[in-house]
Design an enzyme around this catalytic site. Structure first.
Site, PDB file in Angstrom:
ATOM      1  N   SER A 140       0.864  -1.191   0.000  1.00 27.30           N
ATOM      2  CA  SER A 140       0.000   0.000   0.000  1.00 27.30           C
ATOM      3  C   SER A 140       0.890   1.227   0.000  1.00 27.30           C
ATOM      4  CB  SER A 140      -0.857  -0.009   1.275  1.00 27.30           C
ATOM      5  OG  SER A 140      -1.483   1.246   1.454  1.00 27.30           O
ATOM      6  N   TYR A 153      -2.018  -1.243  10.527  1.00 27.35           N
ATOM      7  CA  TYR A 153      -2.035  -1.425   9.064  1.00 27.35           C
ATOM      8  C   TYR A 153      -0.748  -0.885   8.444  1.00 27.35           C
ATOM      9  CZ  TYR A 153      -3.911  -1.239   4.262  1.00 27.35           C
ATOM     10  OH  TYR A 153      -4.117  -1.413   2.908  1.00 27.35           O
TER      11      TYR A 153
HETATM   12  P1  NDP Z   1     -11.443  -6.154  -0.282  1.00 27.11           P
HETATM   13  O1  NDP Z   1     -11.944  -6.072   1.124  1.00 27.11           O
HETATM   14  O2  NDP Z   1     -12.360  -5.818  -1.391  1.00 27.11           O
HETATM   15  O3  NDP Z   1     -10.803  -7.584  -0.550  1.00 27.11           O
HETATM   16  C1  NDP Z   1      -9.981  -8.184   0.428  1.00 27.11           C
HETATM   17  C2  NDP Z   1      -9.736  -9.610   0.042  1.00 27.11           C
HETATM   18  O4  NDP Z   1      -8.858 -10.192   1.016  1.00 27.11           O
HETATM   19  C3  NDP Z   1     -11.022 -10.437   0.006  1.00 27.11           C
HETATM   20  O5  NDP Z   1     -10.954 -11.330  -1.071  1.00 27.11           O
HETATM   21  C4  NDP Z   1     -10.957 -11.179   1.329  1.00 27.11           C
HETATM   22  O6  NDP Z   1     -11.550 -12.473   1.246  1.00 27.11           O
HETATM   23  C5  NDP Z   1      -9.465 -11.369   1.477  1.00 27.11           C
HETATM   24  N1  NDP Z   1      -9.107 -11.639   2.876  1.00 27.11           N
HETATM   25  C6  NDP Z   1      -9.121 -10.788   3.920  1.00 27.11           C
HETATM   26  N2  NDP Z   1      -8.740 -11.431   5.019  1.00 27.11           N
HETATM   27  C7  NDP Z   1      -8.495 -12.722   4.666  1.00 27.11           C
HETATM   28  C8  NDP Z   1      -8.092 -13.867   5.362  1.00 27.11           C
HETATM   29  N3  NDP Z   1      -7.837 -13.837   6.669  1.00 27.11           N
HETATM   30  N4  NDP Z   1      -7.941 -15.032   4.674  1.00 27.11           N
HETATM   31  C9  NDP Z   1      -8.197 -15.085   3.347  1.00 27.11           C
HETATM   32  N5  NDP Z   1      -8.582 -14.026   2.630  1.00 27.11           N
HETATM   33  C10 NDP Z   1      -8.742 -12.853   3.292  1.00 27.11           C
HETATM   34  O7  NDP Z   1     -10.163  -5.176  -0.297  1.00 27.11           O
HETATM   35  P2  NDP Z   1      -9.054  -4.822  -1.399  1.00 27.11           P
HETATM   36  O8  NDP Z   1      -9.285  -5.514  -2.665  1.00 27.11           O
HETATM   37  O9  NDP Z   1      -8.925  -3.357  -1.378  1.00 27.11           O
HETATM   38  O10 NDP Z   1      -7.749  -5.410  -0.679  1.00 27.11           O
HETATM   39  C11 NDP Z   1      -6.785  -6.202  -1.331  1.00 27.11           C
HETATM   40  C12 NDP Z   1      -5.401  -5.758  -0.878  1.00 27.11           C
HETATM   41  O11 NDP Z   1      -5.167  -4.440  -1.358  1.00 27.11           O
HETATM   42  C13 NDP Z   1      -5.213  -5.706   0.639  1.00 27.11           C
HETATM   43  O12 NDP Z   1      -3.970  -6.263   0.978  1.00 27.11           O
HETATM   44  C14 NDP Z   1      -5.230  -4.209   0.924  1.00 27.11           C
HETATM   45  O13 NDP Z   1      -4.517  -3.890   2.070  1.00 27.11           O
HETATM   46  C15 NDP Z   1      -4.584  -3.679  -0.330  1.00 27.11           C
HETATM   47  N6  NDP Z   1      -4.797  -2.260  -0.567  1.00 27.11           N
HETATM   48  C16 NDP Z   1      -6.064  -1.761  -0.782  1.00 27.11           C
HETATM   49  C17 NDP Z   1      -6.260  -0.406  -0.956  1.00 27.11           C
HETATM   50  C18 NDP Z   1      -7.608   0.195  -1.122  1.00 27.11           C
HETATM   51  O14 NDP Z   1      -7.742   1.437  -1.051  1.00 27.11           O
HETATM   52  N7  NDP Z   1      -8.635  -0.600  -1.406  1.00 27.11           N
HETATM   53  C19 NDP Z   1      -5.116   0.526  -0.952  1.00 27.11           C
HETATM   54  C20 NDP Z   1      -3.838  -0.101  -0.758  1.00 27.11           C
HETATM   55  C21 NDP Z   1      -3.710  -1.441  -0.581  1.00 27.11           C
HETATM   56  P3  NDP Z   1     -12.997 -12.836   1.885  1.00 27.11           P
HETATM   57  O15 NDP Z   1     -13.902 -11.678   1.585  1.00 27.11           O
HETATM   58  O16 NDP Z   1     -13.374 -14.068   1.100  1.00 27.11           O
HETATM   59  O17 NDP Z   1     -12.789 -13.069   3.307  1.00 27.11           O
END
Ligand code: NDP
Length: 255
Positions: A140, A153
């Site tokens: 991030s 975070y």
């Molecule tokens: P979402 O919440 O839309 O997606 C998160 C994903 O991570 C989901 O598929 C969720 O699966 C999965 N996940 C979370 N915890 C677990 C776990 N314990 N085990 C397995 N899967 C897990 O968020 P984003 O797409 O935004 O996030 C994806 C990445 O991008 C993250 O690492 C986030 O920190 C990073 N990011 C996002 C930003 C933003 O502004 N959106 C900015 C910078 C970085 P499920 O729902 O099936 O549990």
């Protein structure tokens, strides 16, 4: 870009950036193993990959649990017998400062965002060495810049950048690359799942017009483009990179 015959494991592929990345890899011909906890959402993403001719394996589980991550890895290997690309994307955000972030919160964020990547990378490395594959971690802008109020975070994401660079150096001689992407605010479910109500999220996205030099938040597709690029042969001389996909946010200073 062509990933025909390449096996790609993506964590957190059931939503947001991970889902968009899965669909993009599918269009480029990859064989996919998709992880997440929400099976219904994973099936929907798999169906969209199916439209591109891919039939992903679903490796369901919670990456913050050691036994689940071990199983996610063994199921992937049982299915495909090799790995070319590991995308460590699963992540959560929790708000809180040094004055009010509990150790439970800290442990939950670190277990999901950093320890899981350490474990899965450790498990996958022997196969990545065999395939001369590569790793793309999803960090991030919080990994390279400091923001108050999301302390755990920030620490977890800084760890992802450092893990990426160290692993890149450790595995370079074996032909394995490791890079990460550092998105700015990207429209997904992350923030609302982290406790932000709908009205505050709307304001947060509006505010992103001023906190990102390009005047807007990013899209999942823009981040998926960077991930697939780094995973591809087009990036064959790039390793240890933290690639900002943040509309210039990392370069900004208050004035
Ligand atoms: P979402 O919440 O839309 O997606 C998160 C994903 O991570 C989901 O598929 C969720 O699966 C999965 N996940 C979370 N915890 C677990 C776990 N314990 N085990 C397995 N899967 C897990 O968020 P984003 O797409 O935004 O996030 C994806 C990445 O991008 C993250 O690492 C986030 O920190 C990073 N990011 C996002 C930003 C933003 O502004 N959106 C900015 C910078 C970085 P499920 O729902 O099936 O549990």
């Amino acid at each position: 870009m062509n990933f025909a015959g390449k096996v790609v494991l993506i964590t957190g592929a059931s939503s947001g950036i991970g889902a968009a990345t899965a669909i993009k890899f599918a269009k480029y011909g990859a064989c996919l193993a998709l992880n997440g906890r929400n099976v219904e959402n994973l099936k929907k993403v798999a169906a969209q990959c199916g439209e591109a001719g891919s039939s992903p394996a679903l490796v369901v589980g919670d990456v913050s649990k050691e036994a689940d991550t071990a199983r996610i890895w063994s199921e992937t290997l049982d299915k495909y017998g090799k790995l070319d690309v590991l995308v460590n994307n699963a992540g959560i955000i929790e708000t809180g400062s040094i004055e009010n972030t509990s150790l439970e919160q800290y442990d939950r964020v670190m277990a999901t965002n950093l320890r899981s990547i350490y474990q899965l990378t450790m498990l996958a490395t022997p196969e990545l060495v065999k395939s001369k594959g590569n790793i793309v971690n999803v960090s991030s802008v919080n990994g390279i810049r400091s923001f108050p109020g999301v302390l755990a975070y920030n620490i977890s994401k800084m760890g992802v950048d450092q893990l990426t660079r160290c692993v890149a150096l450790e595995l370079a001689a074996k032909g394995v690359r490791a890079n990460c992407v550092n998105p700015g605010v990207t429209v997904t479910n992350l923030h609302t799942r982290g406790g932000m109500d709908a009205e505050t999220y709307k304001k947060f996205l509006e505010h992103s017009k001023t906190t990102h030099a390009l005047g807007r938040p990013g899209t999942v597709d823009e981040v998926a483009n960077a991930i697939t690029f780094l995973a591809s042969d087009l990036a064959s001389f790039t390793t240890g990179l933290s690639l900002a996909v943040d509309g210039g946010r990392h370069a900004m200073c208050p004035r």
